[in-house]
Every structure is written in C-alpha cells, then in structure tokens.
Design a protein around this motif. Structure first.
Motif, PDB file in Angstrom:
ATOM      1  N   TYR A  40     -12.868  32.100  -2.929  1.00  0.00           N
ATOM      2  CA  TYR A  40     -13.866  31.239  -3.559  1.00  0.00           C
ATOM      3  C   TYR A  40     -15.100  32.010  -4.014  1.00  0.00           C
ATOM      4  N   LEU A  71     -20.319  21.502   2.567  1.00  0.00           N
ATOM      5  CA  LEU A  71     -19.217  21.284   1.637  1.00  0.00           C
ATOM      6  C   LEU A  71     -19.325  19.889   1.027  1.00  0.00           C
ATOM      7  N   ARG A  95     -13.945  19.767  -2.691  1.00  0.00           N
ATOM      8  CA  ARG A  95     -12.966  20.840  -2.872  1.00  0.00           C
ATOM      9  C   ARG A  95     -11.716  20.204  -3.466  1.00  0.00           C
ATOM     10  N   VAL A 150     -14.790  24.219  -6.072  1.00  0.00           N
ATOM     11  CA  VAL A 150     -15.436  23.921  -4.794  1.00  0.00           C
ATOM     12  C   VAL A 150     -16.934  23.844  -5.050  1.00  0.00           C
TER      13      VAL A 150
END
Length: 580
Positions: free
Chosen positions: A244, A252, A255, A325
């Motif tokens: 990534y 996060l 994704r 992501v």
C-alpha cells in the motif's frame, strides 16, 4: 505560477551562488534564494527520456503507417532501428542536461523548482496556497524505485508543481516536510527534507520519537522479535506497507477488495454500455475496411489505435480503483490507488468545494456508492481517479468518509438525509424543479434542495447522482436569461466555487431569484467570517502602529476584538418560510 528569471545552479553543491540575482517573481520571498537547493534522482533522465522517443515515433508513423507497412524490408527495418537508437541517445542526453539544470528547494515559505538551460524558469508554490501533496509512481519509475511528488496549488485544475523523480523514501520525506510547511511550520528541519541520496537510517520519525522520549521503530522491532507471533505480525505489517505504498498510518476509513471493484464494474450499466458500443464500432470499422480494401497489414495497422482504445478504457477504470485504501490522520484523508501506475493523495476537509455521490441502478441492491470530491488545485484527467475519495464503498465506508470530510448539512442525521435523497424517487422529493412540461425527463429526474448547510442537486435516471455544494464554499452566482427562457418563465442559475461550477437549469423565475438572494447572502458572509482565523496578515504596517491606530492593545485577544458576523437580511426562502 511560472516566471522566467536567472537562477544559480551550483556544480553538485546544494548551496546557491551568492553572486546571482534574486528571483523577480511577484509574491516570492527574497529569502528563497538562500534556501538549500537539491537535484532529483540521477537516473531521472532514463525515466523521462522515453517520452521524447515515443513522441517522435508517434509523429513519424501517425500519417505514414500504411506506407511503412507496405514497403517493409529487413534493410529498412535495420536502418530504422539504427535511427531509433540515435534518437534514444539524443533524448537521454537532452534529459540529462535538463536534469542537471533543474533544482528544487523547500523552506518555511513554500516550494520552488528552477529549471531551464538557456531560458531559465522558476515555479513557486507559496505555503498559503498549497492544497495537498500527492505521490505518483508511473510503472517505469515504480520498477526503478522512483516517485514523483506533485504539490497541488489553489487556482484551478492545472495549478501544480512537480518534483520528478526522487526515490520513494525521499518522496515520503518530502511529502511530510511540505505538509508541515503548509500547516504553518516555522521552518523545515534538515531531517524533514534530507539531501537526495542521504540514507534513510532513522533521521526522520525515529529521531523525532527518540527526542520525544518515546520508543523508536528500531526498539519496537527488537522487542517484537522476542515473540514469534509478534515477529510474524511485524512481517505482515512490512508487507502491507510495501503493498500500500506506505499508507498504513492513521485510522482506516475504507479498503476496497479487488472482488468488489470487479463486481462494481460488471454492475455499472454505463460502463458496460460504453464497452459494448466501442466493441461494436471497432468490429464494424474492421469489416467495412476489409470489405472495401481487402485484407492487408496496412489496414490492420491503421485500425490498431481504435482497437487498443477499448482495453485501455477498461484497464483505466480498473487501475483507478485497484488497491484503494484510505486512512485519516491529523493531516486529513490520505488515499492510495493504482495497479500499474500508483498514486497517493492527501485531502483536507477544509479544501473541498463539492461532493458528488453516484449510485448506478445495479448498485442499489448491495448499497454501494461512489464519492468524488472537487478540490481546488487538484488535477484529475478522468483516468487516474485523483478526486475519487471512494470508488465503490459500502454504507459504513460512506459514513466514515463523509464523516471526516463533509461539512455539516444542518440536518438531524446528515447520512440518513443523503441516503434518502439517493434512494427516493426524484418526483417525491420536495425542492425546486423546472415547471416546463416539455422537459418531462428533467421534471422527473432533477431536483434541487436547499439544506441549512449545503445546496444539493439530484439528477440521473438509471445512475443517480447527488451533487452537494457547501453553502460556505460558494464564491460566485450567475443568472442566465434569454428570449426562450423569458417566454417559458424560467432562469438558469450557475453556482460557482473554486475551480467548480454547478448548473441549475430552467428553474421557475421566482424560485431562481429567491435561491440567488439566499446564496448571495451566504457568499457575502459565511466564508469570510468563518475563515477569519486563517486570513493572511500582510505587513501593511507595523503591528504596534496598527494596534495604536485601531485603539487596541497589541497583546489583547483578537477573538474579543472580532466583530460579529452580520445576519442575513430577512427575506423569503425557497420553501416559503421567512428568514429572520
């Protein structure tokens, strides 16, 4: 952003020539001449030289490809290869000269790039206008471990400054250093922007962690190796960081698995229709050419660009969302995408001028939504997906993304409001729509809603699109009228932002004038008073003299001296209520 002018270039040293004149660009600080200057990676000419070769080949063969195919011989092929070799060498030499005379510098005032051998030019990005910093890795540069740093500057889609190419580790250091400058750091330390070629041996985050008294990455790794499970976890973390491109820090947000990306393309009727029509067009063109001219290599060579266009379009759509992501940190939302050519971007919530939510017909079952954001200064060529903050996301990913980036809409539940505006039929939504019966498709698919915090426009029949413009980001309003519009009793309203425009077509004249009055008050008051804290303070007068002239104490709290924002003038709103 580019201004010609002399520039000192030292022979391999990062110290500028003290006898060279200063840059003459307006707004550029004189102190920039003293900033250490650096060159890009030494193998940059190999990465940039092939572009010249491809351009020359394309120019020579575009109009003569059929003749070249018919007159092909081994001798001519060898001569062509020899000429091509000479062209490659010349291109590499020219790229090397361009590399030698190109330097860049980062200091507390911004970023500058000096280039040119005979005619010198200077590009400057002042820190007050830096919107974001992205890292791009084209396929060839990625194979060589290089990356391009793009500094996006407010002012339009083509306003950016490129530093190409540097090592991947160096690109990450530059990104962090430039973001610190844009955030208002007083100076850029040597650890934030080290000299090109210096080893990345802990002079960045690890040294800062050690000075802060916290554990460094090396000490944490040593502790992790005491346990086999922790060692495996660390190995997986390093693998994830490589896959990534280092986008592993922060919370996060989304994704996207490859399976979902492929399924979303299969379910996108617009994408499938474009492919089918393109394939049919290519087949028909080939059959017509064979029917009229007969089979020949020249005909196939002439149709090759058309046949390549379809796979290129499909691969472009896949590449723009592959491995996506996004993570949120104190510097905003950082996103990574790309298969062959990778790209990482940073977007801060305060830079966004408009959101577009798209939900095709076959996405309604799983509840997927694509979100793109218009950011002043960020260039998107519709292939790299630079402005796509969520290529295909679930409801939870949509909530996380908009929760970090979107300005409040002013409703009790903003996400539920957006979901209702996407799922309900346009004819059932209360708002403004065209009164003209002739425009029966627009009457049933387009509606504009004025929420307390944003202007929302719903459109689309098969693929529903929701455009959200924060009211505090509106900079200009224009009403368009004409003979036919006067005959029909309608007006067109253009809502302008920084590098963006939303058109509300064929509104009833009374509704258009009422919305114009409300949004004009927003443009006059909301942005200027909310952004007062970030206003630049030019040195028009000494601070003490300015304070004495205004009758205030220089050490007093500016929050106490700020005048209150004037309230919008009372008047009718589009929903019929009074503004008080």
């Amino acid at each position: 952003m580019t201004a010609p002018g002399p520039d000192p270039v030292t022979g391999g040293s990062s110290t500028p020539d003290p006898h060279a004149p200063e840059a003459t660009e307006a707004g550029a600080p004189a102190a920039d001449a003293a900033a250490p200057r650096h060159r890009t990676h030494p193998i940059t000419p190999l990465v940039t030289g092939w572009k010249v070769v491809v351009g020359i080949i394309a120019v020579l063969t575009a109009q003569n490809i059929a003749q070249l195919a018919n007159e092909f011989t081994i001798r001519r092929a060898l001569i062509g290869l020899g000429i091509l070799l000479v062209v490659v060498l010349v291109a590499i030499v020219l790229s090397a000269l361009s590399w030698w005379f190109t330097t860049y510098a980062v200091d507390e005032d911004g970023v500058s790039v000096h280039s040119g051998m005979i005619s010198r030019s200077r590009e400057y990005a002042p820190r007050a206008r830096i919107e974001s910093v992205s890292i791009e890795r084209p396929l060839l540069a990625r194979l060589l471990g290089l990356a391009k740093v793009r500094v996006e500057v407010a002012g339009g889609g083509e306003s950016y400054l490129d530093i190409e190419y540097v090592s991947s580790a160096r690109a990450e250091e530059l990104r962090l250093g430039i973001l610190e400058v844009a955030a208002g750091a007083s100076a850029v330390s040597s650890s934030a922007v080290p000299v090109e070629g210096a080893p990345a041996d802990g002079t960045g985050a690890e040294s800062r962690a050690a000075l802060a008294g916290g554990p460094t990455a090396g000490s944490s790794a040593a502790a992790d190796h005491q346990d086999s499970g922790d060692a495996a976890h660390e190995h997986g973390g390093r693998l994830e960081e490589v896959l990534y491109d280092g986008v592993t820090d922060g919370e996060l947000i989304a994704r996207i698995p490859t399976e979902r990306l492929v399924r979303s393309l299969v379910r996108d009727l617009g994408f499938l229709t474009g492919i089918v029509m393109s394939v049919v067009g290519v087949v028909v063109a080939v059959l017509l050419a064979l029917w009229q001219e007969g089979f020949s290599i020249a005909i196939l060579a002439a149709l090759a660009p058309t046949a390549i266009a379809v796979p290129k379009y499909v691969f472009g759509r896949i590449d723009s969302g592959w491995g996506f992501v996004s993570r949120f940190s104190e510097r905003g939302l950082r996103m990574r995408r790309g298969l062959a050519n990778t790209r990482t971007d940073n977007i801060a919530a305060g830079r966004i001028q408009r959101f577009d939510l798209r939900r095709p017909f076959l996405w309604r079952g799983p509840g997927w939504t694509a979100v793109s954001a218009t950011v002043a200064g960020i260039d998107d060529d519709d292939e790299n997906g630079a402005t796509s903050v969520l290529p295909v996301g679930t409801r939870e990913e949509l909530r996380q993304t908009l929760g970090r980036l979107s300005a409040p809409l002013g409703t009790d539940d903003d996400l539920a409001t957006l979901e209702h505006l996407l799922t309900a039929r346009a004819r059932d939504l209360p708002g403004l729509r065209t009164p003209v019966r002739w425009y029966w498709i627009a009457r049933r698919t387009e509606v504009s809603i004025l929420l307390p915090g944003a202007l929302v426009h719903r459109s689309g029949l098969v693929s529903r699109t929701l455009s959200v413009v924060p009211r505090e980001r509106i900079q200009e309003l224009r009403l368009e009228d004409g003979p036919l519009a006067r005959r029909l009793g309608v007006l067109d309203l253009h809502v302008e932002g920084a590098g963006d425009s939303l058109l509300l077509e064929n509104l009833r004249r009374e509704d258009a004038l009422a919305v114009h009055a409300v949004l004009a008050a927003d443009a006059r008051t909301l942005r200027r008073y909310r952004d007062r804290e970030s206003w630049p303070r030019p040195a028009l007068a000494p601070v003490g003299a300015a304070a004495q002239a205004s009758g205030t104490d220089p050490g007093s709290d500016p929050e106490q001296e700020r005048p209150a924002a004037p309230a919008p003038a009372p008047g009718p709103r589009p929903d019929g209520r009074e503004t008080r």
